[in-house]
Design a protein around this motif. Structure first.
Motif, PDB file in Angstrom:
ATOM      1  N   VAL A 398      10.439  -3.358  -6.801  1.00 18.39           N
ATOM      2  CA  VAL A 398       9.984  -4.060  -5.599  1.00 18.39           C
ATOM      3  C   VAL A 398       8.458  -4.020  -5.591  1.00 18.39           C
ATOM      4  O   VAL A 398       7.855  -2.961  -5.784  1.00 18.39           O
ATOM      5  CB  VAL A 398      10.538  -3.409  -4.313  1.00 18.39           C
ATOM      6  N   TYR A 399       7.848  -5.184  -5.361  1.00 19.90           N
ATOM      7  CA  TYR A 399       6.401  -5.265  -5.242  1.00 19.90           C
ATOM      8  C   TYR A 399       6.021  -5.167  -3.769  1.00 19.90           C
ATOM      9  O   TYR A 399       6.360  -6.045  -2.966  1.00 19.90           O
ATOM     10  CB  TYR A 399       5.886  -6.580  -5.830  1.00 19.90           C
ATOM     11  N   PRO A 400       5.337  -4.081  -3.359  1.00 16.24           N
ATOM     12  CA  PRO A 400       4.975  -3.935  -1.944  1.00 16.24           C
ATOM     13  C   PRO A 400       4.230  -5.122  -1.368  1.00 16.24           C
ATOM     14  O   PRO A 400       4.404  -5.457  -0.201  1.00 16.24           O
ATOM     15  CB  PRO A 400       4.099  -2.671  -1.949  1.00 16.24           C
ATOM     16  N   ALA A 401       3.401  -5.788  -2.182  1.00 12.40           N
ATOM     17  CA  ALA A 401       2.612  -6.903  -1.654  1.00 12.40           C
ATOM     18  C   ALA A 401       3.501  -8.009  -1.097  1.00 12.40           C
ATOM     19  O   ALA A 401       3.139  -8.681  -0.127  1.00 12.40           O
ATOM     20  CB  ALA A 401       1.700  -7.465  -2.743  1.00 12.40           C
ATOM     21  N   GLU A 402       4.672  -8.203  -1.707  1.00  7.42           N
ATOM     22  CA  GLU A 402       5.584  -9.233  -1.212  1.00  7.42           C
ATOM     23  C   GLU A 402       6.113  -8.870   0.168  1.00  7.42           C
ATOM     24  O   GLU A 402       6.214  -9.717   1.058  1.00  7.42           O
ATOM     25  CB  GLU A 402       6.735  -9.415  -2.204  1.00  7.42           C
ATOM     26  N   VAL A 403       6.440  -7.592   0.354  1.00  3.44           N
ATOM     27  CA  VAL A 403       6.926  -7.132   1.659  1.00  3.44           C
ATOM     28  C   VAL A 403       5.786  -7.165   2.674  1.00  3.44           C
ATOM     29  O   VAL A 403       5.965  -7.584   3.830  1.00  3.44           O
ATOM     30  CB  VAL A 403       7.521  -5.715   1.533  1.00  3.44           C
ATOM     31  N   HIS A 431       8.954   2.328   2.897  1.00  4.17           N
ATOM     32  CA  HIS A 431       8.449   2.742   4.206  1.00  4.17           C
ATOM     33  C   HIS A 431       7.262   1.850   4.539  1.00  4.17           C
ATOM     34  O   HIS A 431       6.293   1.769   3.773  1.00  4.17           O
ATOM     35  CB  HIS A 431       8.025   4.201   4.182  1.00  4.17           C
ATOM     36  N   ALA A 432       7.322   1.157   5.661  1.00  2.21           N
ATOM     37  CA  ALA A 432       6.258   0.234   6.063  1.00  2.21           C
ATOM     38  C   ALA A 432       5.417   0.861   7.163  1.00  2.21           C
ATOM     39  O   ALA A 432       5.946   1.321   8.186  1.00  2.21           O
ATOM     40  CB  ALA A 432       6.854  -1.076   6.554  1.00  2.21           C
ATOM     41  N   ILE A 433       4.121   0.885   6.951  1.00  2.64           N
ATOM     42  CA  ILE A 433       3.164   1.342   7.968  1.00  2.64           C
ATOM     43  C   ILE A 433       2.507   0.080   8.515  1.00  2.64           C
ATOM     44  O   ILE A 433       1.863  -0.669   7.764  1.00  2.64           O
ATOM     45  CB  ILE A 433       2.109   2.280   7.358  1.00  2.64           C
ATOM     46  N   VAL A 434       2.674  -0.165   9.792  1.00  2.00           N
ATOM     47  CA  VAL A 434       2.310  -1.451  10.382  1.00  2.00           C
ATOM     48  C   VAL A 434       1.286  -1.237  11.487  1.00  2.00           C
ATOM     49  O   VAL A 434       1.548  -0.523  12.464  1.00  2.00           O
ATOM     50  CB  VAL A 434       3.558  -2.168  10.944  1.00  2.00           C
ATOM     51  N   HIS A 435       0.121  -1.846  11.323  1.00  2.00           N
ATOM     52  CA  HIS A 435      -0.954  -1.745  12.317  1.00  2.00           C
ATOM     53  C   HIS A 435      -0.854  -2.927  13.279  1.00  2.00           C
ATOM     54  O   HIS A 435      -0.996  -4.085  12.870  1.00  2.00           O
ATOM     55  CB  HIS A 435      -2.315  -1.744  11.610  1.00  2.00           C
ATOM     56  N   LEU A 451      11.748  -9.587  10.098  1.00  2.00           N
ATOM     57  CA  LEU A 451      11.905  -9.602   8.642  1.00  2.00           C
ATOM     58  C   LEU A 451      13.264 -10.123   8.202  1.00  2.00           C
ATOM     59  O   LEU A 451      13.412 -10.615   7.081  1.00  2.00           O
ATOM     60  CB  LEU A 451      11.692  -8.195   8.072  1.00  2.00           C
ATOM     61  N   ASP A 452      14.251 -10.002   9.074  1.00  2.00           N
ATOM     62  CA  ASP A 452      15.600 -10.412   8.714  1.00  2.00           C
ATOM     63  C   ASP A 452      15.613 -11.903   8.363  1.00  2.00           C
ATOM     64  O   ASP A 452      15.206 -12.754   9.164  1.00  2.00           O
ATOM     65  CB  ASP A 452      16.555 -10.145   9.876  1.00  2.00           C
ATOM     66  N   GLY A 453      16.052 -12.208   7.167  1.00  2.00           N
ATOM     67  CA  GLY A 453      16.064 -13.594   6.717  1.00  2.00           C
ATOM     68  C   GLY A 453      14.832 -13.986   5.936  1.00  2.00           C
ATOM     69  O   GLY A 453      14.820 -15.026   5.273  1.00  2.00           O
ATOM     70  N   ARG A 454      13.760 -13.194   6.039  1.00  2.00           N
ATOM     71  CA  ARG A 454      12.543 -13.494   5.293  1.00  2.00           C
ATOM     72  C   ARG A 454      12.513 -12.797   3.933  1.00  2.00           C
ATOM     73  O   ARG A 454      11.769 -13.212   3.044  1.00  2.00           O
ATOM     74  CB  ARG A 454      11.301 -13.075   6.108  1.00  2.00           C
ATOM     75  N   LEU A 455      13.262 -11.708   3.805  1.00  2.00           N
ATOM     76  CA  LEU A 455      13.275 -10.941   2.570  1.00  2.00           C
ATOM     77  C   LEU A 455      14.705 -10.655   2.147  1.00  2.00           C
ATOM     78  O   LEU A 455      15.608 -10.545   2.990  1.00  2.00           O
ATOM     79  CB  LEU A 455      12.532  -9.609   2.766  1.00  2.00           C
ATOM     80  N   SER A 456      14.877 -10.506   0.833  1.00  2.00           N
ATOM     81  CA  SER A 456      16.179 -10.056   0.341  1.00  2.00           C
ATOM     82  C   SER A 456      16.464  -8.669   0.871  1.00  2.00           C
ATOM     83  O   SER A 456      15.545  -7.889   1.177  1.00  2.00           O
ATOM     84  CB  SER A 456      16.183 -10.031  -1.191  1.00  2.00           C
ATOM     85  N   ARG A 457      17.743  -8.329   0.936  1.00  2.00           N
ATOM     86  CA  ARG A 457      18.133  -7.065   1.553  1.00  2.00           C
ATOM     87  C   ARG A 457      17.471  -5.855   0.897  1.00  2.00           C
ATOM     88  O   ARG A 457      17.026  -4.923   1.574  1.00  2.00           O
ATOM     89  CB  ARG A 457      19.664  -6.918   1.508  1.00  2.00           C
ATOM     90  N   HIS A 458      17.353  -5.886  -0.440  1.00  2.00           N
ATOM     91  CA  HIS A 458      16.793  -4.715  -1.123  1.00  2.00           C
ATOM     92  C   HIS A 458      15.288  -4.578  -0.913  1.00  2.00           C
ATOM     93  O   HIS A 458      14.698  -3.550  -1.254  1.00  2.00           O
ATOM     94  CB  HIS A 458      17.119  -4.769  -2.615  1.00  2.00           C
ATOM     95  N   LYS A 459      14.642  -5.620  -0.343  1.00  2.00           N
ATOM     96  CA  LYS A 459      13.207  -5.569  -0.081  1.00  2.00           C
ATOM     97  C   LYS A 459      12.881  -5.200   1.370  1.00  2.00           C
ATOM     98  O   LYS A 459      11.699  -5.067   1.716  1.00  2.00           O
ATOM     99  CB  LYS A 459      12.573  -6.918  -0.421  1.00  2.00           C
ATOM    100  N   LEU A 460      13.895  -5.048   2.191  1.00  2.00           N
ATOM    101  CA  LEU A 460      13.650  -4.692   3.591  1.00  2.00           C
ATOM    102  C   LEU A 460      13.277  -3.224   3.706  1.00  2.00           C
ATOM    103  O   LEU A 460      13.947  -2.358   3.121  1.00  2.00           O
ATOM    104  CB  LEU A 460      14.900  -4.974   4.429  1.00  2.00           C
ATOM    105  N   PRO A 461      12.208  -2.883   4.438  1.00  2.00           N
ATOM    106  CA  PRO A 461      11.850  -1.475   4.625  1.00  2.00           C
ATOM    107  C   PRO A 461      12.976  -0.700   5.304  1.00  2.00           C
ATOM    108  O   PRO A 461      13.568  -1.181   6.272  1.00  2.00           O
ATOM    109  CB  PRO A 461      10.610  -1.538   5.524  1.00  2.00           C
ATOM    110  N   LYS A 462      13.250   0.464   4.782  1.00  2.00           N
ATOM    111  CA  LYS A 462      14.266   1.311   5.396  1.00  2.00           C
ATOM    112  C   LYS A 462      13.713   2.002   6.630  1.00  2.00           C
ATOM    113  O   LYS A 462      14.455   2.344   7.550  1.00  2.00           O
ATOM    114  CB  LYS A 462      14.755   2.344   4.381  1.00  2.00           C
ATOM    115  N   SER A 463      12.401   2.208   6.641  1.00  2.00           N
ATOM    116  CA  SER A 463      11.763   2.839   7.803  1.00  2.00           C
ATOM    117  C   SER A 463      10.456   2.111   8.100  1.00  2.00           C
ATOM    118  O   SER A 463       9.773   1.627   7.191  1.00  2.00           O
ATOM    119  CB  SER A 463      11.502   4.328   7.552  1.00  2.00           C
ATOM    120  N   ILE A 464      10.142   2.018   9.388  1.00  2.00           N
ATOM    121  CA  ILE A 464       8.932   1.332   9.844  1.00  2.00           C
ATOM    122  C   ILE A 464       8.175   2.267  10.783  1.00  2.00           C
ATOM    123  O   ILE A 464       8.762   2.868  11.695  1.00  2.00           O
ATOM    124  CB  ILE A 464       9.274   0.013  10.561  1.00  2.00           C
ATOM    125  N   GLU A 465       6.899   2.382  10.542  1.00  2.00           N
ATOM    126  CA  GLU A 465       6.023   3.224  11.357  1.00  2.00           C
ATOM    127  C   GLU A 465       4.933   2.349  11.967  1.00  2.00           C
ATOM    128  O   GLU A 465       4.202   1.672  11.241  1.00  2.00           O
ATOM    129  CB  GLU A 465       5.403   4.313  10.474  1.00  2.00           C
TER     130      GLU A 465
END
Length: 493
Positions: A398-403, A431-435, A451-465
């Motif tokens: 997974v490329y973080p830049a895409e997420v 893990h996504a850190i979101v400002h 994010l739902d629908g914008r990314l494939s399931r395996h690219k969705l962050p499991k945790s968001i901060e």
């Protein structure tokens, strides 16, 4: 304007040449200060004499720990006149990072603002101290061996100096790369300790233009400066573009921006929605993008109308050469297949840089900055991520830049950083850190839904901060490794 320097003209002689022709014309504005060409010429002469009297500076680096100001531009030209290479650093840099860079650079002197001599170096001086009592005539010094020495810590935080391969002489390369024309009114909104603002500000001056420097970024002030000074060329980064579009419509409507012929952005990915807004606002022919490293071996540029046909691209290669290699070092020639981007100068050209404190990553004369990307069938480049930032989740890369690009599509997300944290099931979890602004009221559920629908399931962050402070340091960098280290032992959210 009749004087224009030919390639190879000494940078030390630029202020004097324009002072002789039109000395009362403003060369630099910064805050409430202005400098005419005559003032810039005489002031830089006095500082150069001061440098030559204080230290053996010829052929060495002089560190300028100064903010955007008329003093900073004067000090840069003083370095050229003293035969030294200017190195601009952020005055807000952390002491440990500053000490590491000074150890690498071994500067002949460090110039600071008045009263800011907290640096452990035998020659810490102020511009005023150097200029005091010095003559205004041209000093006699050799040509500086390099015209700039920007620094980079990258995502690792280990600093390196990227010393330009060109001595302190003019070249049409930089002005051509950025589309800067003689006599332009340019607006530079970012600190000159970043490479792109430094190169564009100085290139404008080399061609006899006038540079307006923002001493701190202000969204409305940026627009008013364009109208007030009839700016025709401007530099922004996407974060600034976002803050300008966030202004109330009635505020933006106060400014015509009719003088602006080209607005350039680089340094970080620009969300698709944001770029569309600027193209709709200014017209596609005025919005430009540049991709390339400080090393300047190769790069891409892209105008807005091309981007509309290749949404998300950073352009085609416009100087130097690029190719993609797979993990085994084989060249990728098929379109839309990702690989690591390798660059080189056009064969027969001189080297554009050398590192102090690092070694380049090379393969058979081609070098990599660690970026991953793909070319489409028309030769347009699309960036994916840094090689070192790729995260393997359950055996899938997974490329973080895409997420991150998907996250910043949300209009209340200012910056997003995606890191990999250990996971007992999949090896790593995203893990996504979101400002976001605290006043926006964004929740983690809001982000998950977005994010739902914008990314494939395996690219969705499991945790968001969610955070409400900037994820960038004083140098404007995202220190991904530091962010990850801080969170390695935190529980999942």
């Amino acid at each position: 304007m009749t004087f224009l320097p030919e390639d190879g003209f000494p940078l030390a002689e630029i202020p004097g040449a324009y002072a002789a022709e039109r000395g009362d014309t403003v060369a630099v504005r910064a805050g409430t200060g202005t400098l005419t060409w005559t003032q810039l010429h005489r002031a830089s002469n006095r500082i150069a004499h001061g440098l030559l009297g204080e230290a053996q500076v010829a052929g060495r680096i002089v560190t300028l720990l100064l903010p955007n100001s008329t003093d900073l531009i004067t000090a840069v030209f003083a370095c050229y006149k003293a035969g030294a290479t200017p190195q601009i650093l952020s005055p807000r840099m952390k002491p440990a990072e500053l000490a590491a860079i000074l150890e690498l650079a071994a500067p002949a002197a460090v110039l600071t603002e008045t009263g800011k001599s907290r640096i452990d170096h035998p020659r810490v001086l102020t511009v005023a101290e150097l200029a005091a009592g010095q003559p205004g005539h041209d000093p006699d010094a050799p040509l500086a061996p390099s015209w700039k020495a920007p620094t980079s810590g990258g995502s690792t935080g280990r600093p390196k100096i990227i010393l330009s391969g060109r001595p302190a002489v003019t070249s049409g390369f930089d002005t051509g790369m950025w589309g800067i024309e003689p006599g332009q009114q340019a607006l530079v909104t970012a600190p000159l300790h970043h490479n792109a603002p430094f190169v564009t500000a100085l290139s404008t001056l080399f061609l006899g233009g006038t540079v307006t420097l923002l001493t701190r970024f202000d969204a409305e002030r940026t627009l008013s400066a364009i109208d007030e000074h009839e700016v025709s060329w401007a530099y922004l980064v996407p974060t600034m573009m976002r803050r300008i579009t966030a202004l109330p419509a009635e505020v933006r409507a106060k400014y015509a921006l009719t003088s602006l012929r080209s607005l350039w952005h680089c340094a970080e990915p620009c969300p698709v929605w944001l770029k569309r807004q600027w193209i709709d606002w200014l017209g596609p022919e005025r919005v430009w993008e540049l991709y390339g490293g400080t090393e300047a071996e190769a790069g891409c540029t892209l105008r807005g109308d091309e981007w509309l046909d290749h949404v998300g691209s950073v352009g085609r290669v416009t100087w130097g050469e690029m190719k993609l290699l797979d993990a085994h070092g084989a060249e990728i020639t098929a379109p839309d297949v990702p690989g690591e981007i390798y660059m080189r100068v056009t064969p027969g050209s001189d080297p554009t840089y050398r590192y102090i404190g690092a070694e380049p990553t090379t393969r058979e004369g081609w070098s990599s900055l660690g970026d991953m990307g793909r070319f489409d069938a028309d030769g347009y480049l699309y960036l994916l991520d840094r090689r070192s930032d790729m995260i393997t989740v359950g055996g899938v890369n997974v490329y973080p830049a895409e997420v991150e690009a998907a996250l910043v599509e949300h209009e209340q997300v200012l910056t997003a950083v995606v890191i990999g944290l250990p996971d007992s099931d999949t090896g790593n979890r995203l893990h996504a850190i979101v400002h976001t602004p605290e006043s926006a009221g964004v929740t983690t559920d809001t982000i998950h839904t977005f994010l739902d629908g914008r990314l494939s399931r395996h690219k969705l962050p499991k945790s968001i901060e969610l955070v409400h402070d900037s994820l960038r340091d004083a140098a404007g960098k995202v220190r991904r490794s530091e962010l990850r280290a801080q969170r390695l032992h935190r529980p999942a959210r």
